[in-house]
Motif scaffolding. Sequence first.
Motif, PDB file in Angstrom:
ATOM      1  N   GLY A 128       5.378  -2.763  -1.276  1.00 43.35           N
ATOM      2  CA  GLY A 128       4.545  -2.906  -0.085  1.00 43.35           C
ATOM      3  C   GLY A 128       4.788  -4.218   0.633  1.00 43.35           C
ATOM      4  O   GLY A 128       4.850  -4.257   1.876  1.00 43.35           O
TER       5      GLY A 128
ATOM      6  N   VAL B 143      -1.261   2.858  -4.581  1.00 43.25           N
ATOM      7  CA  VAL B 143      -0.599   3.527  -3.457  1.00 43.25           C
ATOM      8  C   VAL B 143      -1.588   4.056  -2.418  1.00 43.25           C
ATOM      9  O   VAL B 143      -1.212   4.838  -1.544  1.00 43.25           O
ATOM     10  N   LEU B 144      -2.834   3.642  -2.485  1.00 46.04           N
ATOM     11  CA  LEU B 144      -3.770   4.040  -1.440  1.00 46.04           C
ATOM     12  C   LEU B 144      -3.229   3.602  -0.078  1.00 46.04           C
ATOM     13  O   LEU B 144      -2.552   2.567   0.026  1.00 46.04           O
ATOM     14  N   PRO B 145      -3.504   4.352   0.975  1.00 45.34           N
ATOM     15  CA  PRO B 145      -2.942   4.007   2.293  1.00 45.34           C
ATOM     16  C   PRO B 145      -3.210   2.578   2.737  1.00 45.34           C
ATOM     17  O   PRO B 145      -2.369   1.964   3.387  1.00 45.34           O
TER      18      PRO B 145
ATOM     19  N   GLY C  77      -3.647   0.106   0.636  1.00 45.19           N
ATOM     20  CA  GLY C  77      -3.440  -0.714  -0.550  1.00 45.19           C
ATOM     21  C   GLY C  77      -2.919  -2.105  -0.255  1.00 45.19           C
ATOM     22  O   GLY C  77      -3.061  -3.013  -1.078  1.00 45.19           O
TER      23      GLY C  77
ATOM     24  N   VAL D 112       4.970   8.809  -2.708  1.00 44.54           N
ATOM     25  CA  VAL D 112       3.714   8.317  -2.134  1.00 44.54           C
ATOM     26  C   VAL D 112       3.752   6.798  -1.992  1.00 44.54           C
ATOM     27  O   VAL D 112       3.233   6.237  -1.022  1.00 44.54           O
ATOM     28  N   ALA D 113       4.376   6.104  -2.948  1.00 43.06           N
ATOM     29  CA  ALA D 113       4.474   4.651  -2.877  1.00 43.06           C
ATOM     30  C   ALA D 113       5.269   4.211  -1.654  1.00 43.06           C
ATOM     31  O   ALA D 113       4.893   3.250  -0.960  1.00 43.06           O
TER      32      ALA D 113
ATOM     33  N   SER E  83       3.093   4.819   1.390  1.00 41.62           N
ATOM     34  CA  SER E  83       2.024   3.818   1.448  1.00 41.62           C
ATOM     35  C   SER E  83       2.555   2.469   1.921  1.00 41.62           C
ATOM     36  O   SER E  83       1.910   1.781   2.714  1.00 41.62           O
TER      37      SER E  83
ATOM     38  N   TYR F 150       3.238   2.713   5.685  1.00 40.07           N
ATOM     39  CA  TYR F 150       1.987   2.761   6.433  1.00 40.07           C
ATOM     40  C   TYR F 150       1.291   1.398   6.417  1.00 40.07           C
ATOM     41  O   TYR F 150       0.754   0.955   7.440  1.00 40.07           O
ATOM     42  N   GLY F 151       1.284   0.745   5.258  1.00 37.80           N
ATOM     43  CA  GLY F 151       0.643  -0.568   5.174  1.00 37.80           C
ATOM     44  C   GLY F 151       1.289  -1.574   6.105  1.00 37.80           C
ATOM     45  O   GLY F 151       0.598  -2.363   6.759  1.00 37.80           O
TER      46      GLY F 151
ATOM     47  N   TRP G 134       0.280  -0.606   9.655  1.00 35.37           N
ATOM     48  CA  TRP G 134      -1.158  -0.855   9.882  1.00 35.37           C
ATOM     49  C   TRP G 134      -1.447  -2.333  10.057  1.00 35.37           C
ATOM     50  O   TRP G 134      -2.166  -2.742  10.979  1.00 35.37           O
TER      51      TRP G 134
END
Length: 396
Positions: free
Chosen positions: A33, A146-148, A150, A378-379, A382, A385-386, A389
């Motif tokens: 991330g 891996v929450l969006p 995160g 998913v990682a 995420s 997206y992180g 964002w």
Amino acid sequence: MTDLAMRASPARSEALRRAAPALLGYAAVRALGLLALTLWSAARDKDAYTLLTARWDALWYTRVAERGYGYEVRLPNGDVHSNLAFFPLLPWLERLGAQLPSLSYADAGFVVSLLASLAAAWGIFAVADHVYGRRVGVCAVLLWAVLPVGIVQSMAYSESLFTALAAWSLYAVLTGRWLTAGTLALLAGLTRPVGLAVVAAVWVTGIAAFVRERSAGPASGVDAPAHAPGPAVRRVLGMLLAPLGAAGYVLWVGHRTGKGPLGYLDVQAGWRNGFDGGYAFARFVGEKFTSFPSALAGVGLIVGVGLLIWLYVVCVRQRQPLPLLVYAGVVTALALCASSYFGSKPRLLLPAFPLLLPLARSLAGLRTRRSALVMGAVAVASAVYGAFWLNGSGPP
């Protein structure tokens, strides 16, 4: 070295070895991330470290650490943003860290967040491992990573610190360590207003234990009377400790503002924060359906809230331990029913990790290779997206 210390050290080493796969996986996801954020920010001529340490709430925490309380901003519409809205534990730790050579307050905040996120991951693993086993524990940690949103776990915010304290307090409740649970709940209450969720978990579980013992009647056996008072006394002390952090800070703010015990609510009102049962959020969602493009966002919000409610129902059906149900329920209710800035709700839900346990159990049921492929995909999503964002509007 005492015999107790010699026994405790191997126990800690064994616990760390058991949690190692979860912690290594968590560190890998967070590193991915941060790499994505660095590359994305560079492409936009922005500094990733500044995004992590010197924007939005991170600036408010740093100001508290450096100059103390008393700073406020008066907006043209009459709103008053006071730094009394920010609980003190993170600024205290930033001030302590800034005493080290070459560390600024912002640097200290980042270091605290980094260490706290690892402690939170370990705490989540400990809870899930205790309830469902090691494999579910690893999956729960990876899902939290891996929450969006995160990426917030790596920011100089208080979410990671709070989640670490909450997770280990819940683990202490589950394992009957009431004094530890109460102390950690006290510290969680000095970190964020949602510390009330940890206090509620400690109190409800403690009261349930007393009711259960009363219903069971006096313990049988010759040695029972000599040993019975000890756990009960520790439980009471833990319950008494739990609310002292949040209550102490709220009362201090009331004294500081001269508005009595409810003075903190006035401070939050200046930020347009409050608890309205979800009315403002429902109205916000409803307004999305006034035009077609925004209606898609409205549908997404409804689906998201429905997913949260469904996950909680599954947690209840799977008979999660009482402290986890109470904690997750209060965190979710406070996040969804607050009238705060609606873009902040995803990060306010970050500490509600028990909601991930049903998904972790399902993921743990897959073959290792398949679950690794799922988590890897998913990682990556995420991380991208992180980065997107945080380079946009980001968290408030």
